[in-house]
Design a protein around this motif. Structure first.
Motif: not given
Length: 215
Positions: A111, A114, A119-120, A122-124, A126-127
């Motif tokens: 984390r 990321a 990465l925001s 939310l993007r972290a 999801w991805r």
């Protein structure tokens, strides 16, 4: 009716499990133990006791029941909508706890990396986080689905046994036994056993496959 109830319960609890499980996995605060204990209550209380409290909370004299009656012109108890709401509440521990464990298994360094990559959250999620926590999420949804199919006490207390509205396969099996139709009860029980076993086996297979892809 049972498949519809189980499917809608899973669909509603899927986003709840993701965000609640992630929140409980990553955050540390004073009331965390209390919240986790409240979430786990349905695992400890007998279904009839939990169903009694839900029946009282959804009844015509309760604020929730009165608000529902005013908005939709019908009572909440002994309807499919009331049964669905009760199912969602009763299945919270089956959905949230495995998902929380899945997020807890993600190393902190992942984390942090990321976040360093820009990465925001939310993007972290999801991805990176969801693919890593996928086995826990799959387990949560399978347990929720299978548990909803076989639930009896909550269904009987909140939904009753109304054909075409709240009469699930578990209630039907009970009615068959009460009517001494043992062959019918055996057939329905076999169908329920096959669906539940297939669901759990499929989940284990998908979780193992996801684990191999991520390793």
């Amino acid at each position: 009716m049972s498949l519809r109830l189980a499917g809608l319960t899973v669909l509603i609890l899927l986003p709840v499990a993701v965000f609640a499980g992630r929140f409980l996995a990553y955050r540390h605060f004073a009331a965390k133990s209390l919240i986790e204990a409240v979430v786990m209550l349905p695992l400890v209380l007998p279904p009839t006791v939990f169903g009694f409290y839900l029946l009282t909370g959804f009844g015509a004299r309760s604020p929730i029941g009165q608000a529902w009656q005013a908005m939709f012109g019908q009572p909440l108890v002994f309807t499919f909508e009331g049964l669905l709401l009760a199912s969602v509440i009763f299945n919270l521990p089956f959905a949230i706890q495995p998902t929380q464990r899945g997020f807890e298994a993600i190393p902190v360094q992942v984390r942090e990396a990321a976040a360093c990559c820009g990465l925001s959250p939310l993007r972290a999620l999801w991805r990176i986080e969801l693919p890593l926590a996928w086995p826990g999420l799959m387990t949560a949804m399978a347990l929720t689905f299978a548990h909803t199919l076989g639930e009896f006490g909550i269904v009987l207390m909140v939904g009753g046994s109304i054909p075409g509205q709240t009469k699930t396969i578990a209630i039907s099996i009970y009615d068959k036994v009460q009517g001494f139709d043992m062959q019918g009860a055996a057939t329905m029980s076999a169908v329920l056993l096959a669906i539940s076993l297939t669901t759990i086996m499929l989940t284990f297979w998908l979780s193992a496959r996801a684990g191999r892809r991520l390793s």
